[in-house]
Design an enzyme around this catalytic site. Structure first.
Site, PDB file in Angstrom:
ATOM      1  N   HIS A   1       0.832  -1.211   0.000  1.00  8.02           N
ATOM      2  CA  HIS A   1       0.000   0.000   0.000  1.00  8.02           C
ATOM      3  C   HIS A   1       0.869   1.265   0.000  1.00  8.02           C
ATOM      4  O   HIS A   1       0.451   2.308   0.507  1.00  8.02           O
ATOM      5  CB  HIS A   1      -0.966   0.034   1.199  1.00  8.02           C
ATOM      6  CG  HIS A   1      -1.833  -1.177   1.305  1.00  8.02           C
ATOM      7  ND1 HIS A   1      -2.978  -1.335   0.566  1.00  8.02           N
ATOM      8  CD2 HIS A   1      -1.702  -2.303   2.063  1.00  8.02           C
ATOM      9  CE1 HIS A   1      -3.542  -2.495   0.870  1.00  8.02           C
ATOM     10  NE2 HIS A   1      -2.784  -3.105   1.773  1.00  8.02           N
TER      11      HIS A   1
ATOM     12  N   SER B   1      16.384  19.298 -16.044  1.00  7.38           N
ATOM     13  CA  SER B   1      15.243  20.199 -16.164  1.00  7.38           C
ATOM     14  C   SER B   1      15.712  21.512 -16.776  1.00  7.38           C
ATOM     15  O   SER B   1      16.876  21.901 -16.636  1.00  7.38           O
ATOM     16  CB  SER B   1      14.636  20.462 -14.776  1.00  7.38           C
ATOM     17  OG  SER B   1      13.774  21.579 -14.813  1.00  7.38           O
TER      18      SER B   1
END
Length: 377
Positions: free
Chosen positions: A156, A278
């Site tokens: 999870h 980036s």
């Protein structure tokens, strides 16, 4: 463009472009197999008396020259020629006259296309299988190399129990081993000879289909001529399922790598030249290879469904929609092979963080072990 089924009226350019689509370009992948299928077919025709030995020798030599041209990259599909099959026949006819036309005796375009596709898929599956085995070997080596390096297990997306890099790499190796069963199954579906089934209802020539099956290296043949035509779509679906199984494994691994590269995890890293930056953030090391791989794998998994939707409502016999199957499946082979190759390459340069558990957030990682120990006591 002249067509085999021309009824005396020329199709408008709009209709022609719509029905041909990109088929001429995709057909180039089948050129070699069209020649191989024709060589087996003419040997059989000579064996049953429809060609004499001299004609067979002329045709066989002519086909060998075309095959050499294909392998050397000199084969082209001329603008006014309908398809790859017509181009091969045209080249033979130019060289040998009417003898060149005899390669079409006893077969239809339908079984000719089918045998080309099955031979193509068989070779592609062999290449695919070897790429899987290569990646399996890399994963197994990494599993052994890092078997003692602990890795937090998550469920999870929450910290769960201790694992190891050895288990992580080994798990994906084992998953690929399971995927090989699907590849083997697809190969078995494809490995049947349709040559001689003609348009799906056989023909009156005394063809020796057992001979062409042996000549082409098929394990068996499609005994029922209608069943041979029914295999169109089924073969592609079986192959797409095999590709999709590997894509599922590879996509999950790529997703793991994207997550593990995230600085919040910091489990693995790669050299700067294997990541991207980036435009405004110089610190970024983006997992573009793994993200693109994950995207390709999702697309590949969709191929089986697309093939099912194309073929699911068609009754027996040939339909023009089958032409679109190549547009779905052929590029998928290129995509999955490139993904396997890039995954292998990236893993050659992976860097493992050996001190993950030094972070205090993993202090609770061993609570299950503590409880189990108390129970055993």
């Amino acid at each position: 463009m002249p067509t085999l089924w021309n009824k005396g009226t020329q199709a408008t350019k709009l209709v022609e472009e719509f029905t041909v689509c990109g088929d001429r370009q995709l057909d180039m992948a089948l050129a070699e197999y069209d020649v191989i299928g024709s060589k087996a077919h003419i040997k059989m025709l000579e064996n049953i008396g429809l060609l004499d030995a001299g004609e067979l020798a002329l045709l066989d030599n002519g086909l060998d020259e075309i095959l050499a041209r294909i392998k050397e990259g000199r084969f082209v599909l001329e603008d006014d020629v309908e398809d790859i099959h017509s181009q091969v026949e045209l080249l033979l006819t130019r060289r040998l006259g009417d003898i060149g036309k005899k390669i079409h005796s006893g077969r239809s375009r339908n079984d000719q296309v089918l045998v080309d596709i099955k031979l193509f898929l068989r070779d592609e599956l062999r290449t695919f299988r070897q790429e899987i085995l290569d990646l399996f070997g890399v994963l197994q080596e990494l599993s052994e190399k890092y078997k003692d390096v602990l890795l937090p297990g998550y469920t999870h997306e929450q910290i769960a129990m201790p694992s190891s890099f050895g288990m992580w790499f080994g798990a994906y190796a084992e998953s690929l081993a399971e995927d090989m069963y699907m590849v083997a199954g697809a190969y078995k579906v494809v490995d049947c000879n349709p040559l001689g089934s003609a348009a799906g209802y056989g023909n009156s020539f005394p063809l020796d289909r057992a001979m062409t099956t042996k000549e082409l290296g098929f394990e068996t043949l499609d005994f029922n001529s209608i069943a041979a035509q029914l295999s169109r779509g089924k073969c592609e679906k079986a192959v797409a399922s095999a590709l999709g199984g590997v894509a599922l494994t590879l996509g999950k691994f790529a997703a793991d790598c994207c997550m593990y590269m995230c600085p919040n995890f910091g489990f693995i890293s790669f050299p700067s030249e294997l990541t991207t930056g980036s435009s405004i953030m110089p610190h970024k090391k983006n997992p573009d290879v793994w993200e693109i791989m994950r995207g390709h794998c999702n697309r590949i998994m969709a191929c089986e469904n697309e093939i099912s939707m194309l073929c699911g409502n068609l009754h027996q016999g040939y339909h023009r929609e089958f032409q679109l199957l190549k547009d779905v499946l052929f590029p998928a082979f290129d995509e999955i092979i490139s993904c396997l190759t890039l995954c292998d390459f990236m893993l050659q340069h992976i860097r493992i963080n050996r001190d993950i558990l030094a972070d205090p957030k993993y202090d609770y990682l061993f609570t299950v072990e503590d409880v189990n120990r108390l129970v055993l006591q």
